[in-house]
Design an enzyme around this catalytic site. Sequence first.
Site, mmCIF file in Angstrom:
data_model
loop_
_atom_site.group_PDB
_atom_site.id
_atom_site.type_symbol
_atom_site.label_atom_id
_atom_site.label_comp_id
_atom_site.label_asym_id
_atom_site.label_seq_id
_atom_site.Cartn_x
_atom_site.Cartn_y
_atom_site.Cartn_z
ATOM 1 C CG ASP A 1 -5.426 7.683 3.680
ATOM 2 O OD1 ASP A 1 -6.260 9.134 3.238
ATOM 3 O OD2 ASP A 1 -5.972 7.135 5.004
ATOM 4 C CE LYS B 1 -3.813 2.353 2.968
ATOM 5 N NZ LYS B 1 -3.730 2.311 4.656
ATOM 6 C CG ASP C 1 -9.907 7.169 6.590
ATOM 7 O OD1 ASP C 1 -8.886 7.470 5.082
ATOM 8 O OD2 ASP C 1 -10.372 7.360 7.607
ATOM 9 N NE ARG D 1 -10.330 -1.589 3.818
ATOM 10 C CZ ARG D 1 -11.199 -1.594 4.983
ATOM 11 N NH1 ARG D 1 -12.236 -2.118 4.827
ATOM 12 N NH2 ARG D 1 -10.755 -1.160 5.836
ATOM 13 C CG ASP E 1 -1.898 5.462 5.182
ATOM 14 O OD1 ASP E 1 -1.732 4.098 5.574
ATOM 15 O OD2 ASP E 1 -3.461 5.066 4.028
ATOM 16 C CE LYS F 1 -6.635 8.541 7.613
ATOM 17 N NZ LYS F 1 -7.198 7.293 8.242
#
EC number: 3.4.11.1
Length: 496
Positions: A268, A263, A345, A349, A286, A275
């Site tokens: 992010d 990843k 968020d 994945r 991240d 967030k």
Amino acid sequence: MTRVTLTSANPTRQTADALVVAVASSPDGPRVVGADWLPAETVQQVTDLAGVLGITGAADEVRRLPASGKLAAKAVVLTGLGSLEERSTPDVETLRRATGAALRELAGTASVAVALPAEDLEQVTAVVEGALLGAYAYTRYRTGDADAAVAQVAVLTPRARDKAAAKALARAEVLAAAVHGVRDLVNAAPNDLFPAAFADAAKAAVKETGAKVKLTVLDEKALAAGGYGGILGVGQGSSRPPRLVKVAYTPSRPAAKVALVGKGITFDTGGISIKPAAGMDAMKSDMAGAAAVLHTVLAAARLELPVAVTGWLCLAENMPSGTAQRPSDVLTIRGGKTVEVLNTDAEGRLVMADGLVAAVEEKPDLVLDIATLTGAQLVALGPRVSAVMGTDGARTEVVDAAEAAGEAFWPMPLPADLKAGLKSKVADIANIGDRFGGMLTAGLFLQEFVGTTPWAHLDIAGPAYNEKSAFGYTPVGGTGVGVRTMLALIEERATR
């Protein structure tokens, strides 16, 4: 990087700015371990000053004392082992951490001699790795004087002329360079490390190896043509478009074929599902999974391991804007599976799904994915223990490799009943499930994209970035977690 040598010289005659010895805690106070050669007056000095200076021998405790006239070194540095209980010598991870703690505290010192127990090959390896991992400094953005890593380290061991010890040192240097490379990428400011810049950094790192590594970069146009809807969807909110970088090391007649998927969210914000502001600065980390994949592939190539290793770096910046994806958007992942985005968020994945499909298409023997994927990992296991899920054999293989490497990975299940929470009303699958068991649900989501290929998912959300105090060989900031485990697993595959 710090230069480490092995020497069998008499420790009392070793010229250095600092001589590092180990002390353990005990009910009777700190006791020196593995240094019977120390002058009696130095041992007495430790005993006399223990109460005054608060020396206990606890793990991560490092204290500097003036050297006696019988030592060539300028100072004696005591590094704590903690309680050894009934053991006479520390285990290898304790040695690794104690050495790392000392070298970390000695930043800016020109020369250090390390005289911790290093009688057998395992101990030598641990001390050398600890020294190299602890001797790290990130000074890219410092304009004034900053303490750099220790310049030169001499490890005192009777195995100094042993060919196996020399080989262990050479491997440790490759391993430490890989870990430091990950730390450097994670610590970089996100205005300097966006997807295209990460791809450029990967190109430069590949070029530096001089090894047979092939790098391929897919830009936004190539991603669209290839059907990589997850990476494109996450990256569409940023003015700096996404990338998918493939890094492939292919030796002749490989004993196995391993794929690594990382990843690489270079920053992010959470996207539209933004967030909270507090703590968002840490979201530059991240991309730690992609950094770990890149440098694991390069380390395997430098070591010329007889295993084909292909890395997939899934790079995007998750930003809120007029072009960002929205909750309820539907993305089509490479291969055709559709995903309803219920929370922007939960973006990691989505990019990983594309990478996993691409990796599986090449029919590897094993796929590992590594990601700072869920806050639930941090809730479940804390900031120092990573999680591993996957098919039974692969999960066990990762845990065994982590134990051998000295990293903490804990096996977690993939309960079938949680899969129902990922049902979508309009698409094949939703990108989030129920609140409880969020780490496991994320693993179940990724499992949908690997088919029958042996696979393990490494969630490093907490351990990848140390926001608190340094400890052992682990600095504040990027840690480089995962590299040692993945490399150990690849090395084990090479011996089958």
